[in-house]
Write an enzyme that holds these catalytic residues in place. Structure first.
Site, PDB file in Angstrom:
ATOM      1  N   ARG A  81      -7.999  26.272 -25.520  1.00 34.63           N
ATOM      2  CA  ARG A  81      -8.068  27.582 -24.881  1.00 34.63           C
ATOM      3  C   ARG A  81      -7.169  27.612 -23.661  1.00 34.63           C
ATOM      4  NH1 ARG A  81     -13.075  28.895 -22.701  1.00 34.63           N
ATOM      5  NH2 ARG A  81     -13.289  26.671 -22.369  1.00 34.63           N
ATOM      6  N   SER A 140     -10.209  16.510 -22.850  1.00 35.05           N
ATOM      7  CA  SER A 140     -11.525  15.934 -23.150  1.00 35.05           C
ATOM      8  C   SER A 140     -11.456  14.690 -24.031  1.00 35.05           C
ATOM      9  CB  SER A 140     -12.391  16.993 -23.812  1.00 35.05           C
ATOM     10  OG  SER A 140     -12.327  18.157 -23.048  1.00 35.05           O
ATOM     11  N   ASP A 188     -13.592  17.767 -19.755  1.00 31.95           N
ATOM     12  CA  ASP A 188     -14.351  19.019 -19.973  1.00 31.95           C
ATOM     13  C   ASP A 188     -15.712  18.970 -19.294  1.00 31.95           C
ATOM     14  OD1 ASP A 188     -15.367  17.121 -21.751  1.00 31.95           O
ATOM     15  OD2 ASP A 188     -15.624  18.521 -23.399  1.00 31.95           O
TER      16      ASP A 188
END
Length: 497
Positions: free
Chosen positions: A108, A177, A230
């Site tokens: 994203r 992440s 993350d």
């Protein structure tokens, strides 16, 4: 009665007896098959059992491994990575900041306009982009060029509501992440890929440098101000709104946890103690392993077939990438050994990872009287039609066994972190409130999973459960990264106009 009539009667009788015998044999065979299928389900249930005593052992093992990982590098299966984040957001941050969140099969890009303590997040926009599977196992340039191209497209769509101060470079928080050896707040080398990624030429490289080169190749003027995990992004996003947030857990495609530790409690930290006296630690709990974890033959087989055998064992039994696959493997055994879906094993049932966890969730949550959602999913995913209600109930029960084990073990992991923080008991009458921020599609969308996790955590906490709360830090990894870019901006000393 004539001989012909007698003969005909005998033949008819023999035919009826043969037909009856066939029916009985078929029923006995069906009964035997059903019994075998039930035996497979029962064995999975028993091997996956998570009584509260076992969960306490898992939590204790988690706490022990956390201590060991803080003491020395390589001292534990848990990497306990020092994040270099020693100041979490305060709510005073202002300006336009970007975030890039890479941690699963999608990434994203996000932008936020921060308005300080009064305005908070004034406006935000994001775009989600799927990663083509070949790029997940291709080259470093291939992956980062694709990401930078999409990022440049997103920046080009910036509207008038977003205001970058004149003469300033855009700044970005990069949520990455995967296990990284953090070198500073905005640099870190990749230790290894997880979650289905396998790009050899990125391992050992500074991922911020790789992204920065790709951004420059796109002609985009942007600086990576913070490299975060993350979970640390979720922790920052949670703390921005609630000062009692002390830990964060991601339960999505993969899984991880991070928490705020006293800097003095980190023996392997050799730098100056931060002014805040605190340091955010990235646990990398997906790699947790203990003899107390209830593992089945299906878990061992899944691990052996994976890209990283022997690694990420905790992740492989509790995260979204794997739960549907565990269910598929059990169904496959039922089909092979108990002819659960008929005399032949459906071809699609043999395809690894064809049952995704969102589909498993839809099966588990089917409340229709005839379980029609289960029937439709079996037909759509595996090409299996004409399933009986009895069979559908078995499949729902199997989903329950697999997801309950995952949720209860996740709760035990959280309890282990709370024990490390000393928040599992009330000390000296001091009632300190603790909030754990959770994010990730598995937690957010799989309601049976999230309810089971929360109930189990309350059970483990007992009397102190009133002092511990879980909040869903929605999009914590995106907004959190942008907030950390703001709190580590190169323009921090320049007064906002």
């Amino acid at each position: 009665m004539g001989k012909l009539a007698v003969g005909a009667t005998v033949i008819c009788a023999a035919t009826v007896c043969a037909a009856a015998a066939l029916i009985i044999r078929h029923r006995m065979r069906s009964s035997g098959r059903w019994a075998r299928a039930m035996a497979i389900l029962k064995e999975v249930d028993e091997k996956s059992a998570t009584p509260i005593s076992k969960l306490r052992q898992v939590a204790d093992a988690m706490t022990v491994e956390m201590h060991a990982g803080l003491a020395s590098e390589g001292g534990s299966k848990l990497k306990m990575i020092i994040s270099y984040v020693d100041n979490l957001p305060t709510g005073d941050e202002k300006g336009l900041y970007y975030a890039l969140d890479l941690g699963g099969t999608n990434f994203r890009v996000l932008r936020v306009q921060l308005g300080g303590r009064e305005g908070r997040v004034v406006k935000q926009e994001f775009a989600e982009v799927p990663i083509p599977p070949h790029l997940m196992i291709g080259t470093s340039d291939g992956l980062f060029d694709y990401i930078a191209k999409e990022l440049a497209k997103f920046v080009a769509s910036e509207g008038e509501d977003f205001r970058l101060s004149p003469g300033r470079q855009r700044e970005l928080g990069f949520t990455f992440s995967f296990p990284v050896k953090q070198l500073s707040i905005n640099s870190g080398t990749l230790i290894k890929w997880t979650k289905g990624f396998s790009i050899e030429d990125t391992v050992g490289q500074d991922v911020v440098a790789e992204l920065t080169k790709a951004i420059e190749r796109q002609g985009l003027d942007m600086r990576v101000a913070a490299l975060v995990n993350d979970t640390i992004g979720t922790l920052a996003g949670g703390r921005y709104y609630d000062n009692d947030v002390s830990a964060a857990v991601i339960l999505g495609t993969g899984t991880n946890a991070a928490y705020v530790e006293r800097a003095q409690a980190i023996p392997k930290w050799h730098g100056l103690l931060p002014k805040s006296g605190e340091m955010v630690v990235n646990i990398e709990w997906g790699n947790f392993r203990s003899s107390h974890l209830p593992l089945t033959e299906y878990d061992h087989a899944l691990d052996a077939d994976s890209l990283n055998p022997g690694e990420q064992i905790f992740e492989k039994i509790i995260s979204g990438m794997y739960l549907g696959e565990i269910v598929r493997r059990v169904l496959c055994k039922m089909a092979e050994e108990a002819a659960f879906f008929g005399d032949t094993v459906p071809e699609k049932l043999k395809v690894q990872f064809i049952l995704r966890t969102p589909e498993m969730s839809a099966i588990h949550h089917d409340v229709s009287s005839d379980l029609r959602v289960v029937g439709k999913k079996l037909k759509d995913i595996f090409g299996i039609s004409n399933t009986s209600l009895k069979m559908r109930k078995v499949i729902v029960e199997l989903c329950n066994v697999v997801s309950s084990r995952a949720a209860r073990l996740a709760a035990a992991g959280i309890f282990g972190i709370l024990k490390k923080l000393g928040r599992d008991t009330v000390r000296d009458g001091e009632k300190q409130k603790t909030v754990v921020a959770l994010d990730g599609g598995l937690y957010e969308h799989y309601k049976e999973f999230s309810q089971c996790l929360e109930t189990t955590l309350k059970e483990l906490l007992g009397d102190v459960s009133d002092l511990i709360s879980i909040v869903h830090a929605n999009d914590g990894s995106g907004i959190g990264a942008a907030l950390l870019a703001a709190s580590h901006s190169q323009y921090l000393e320049v007064e906002e106009p």
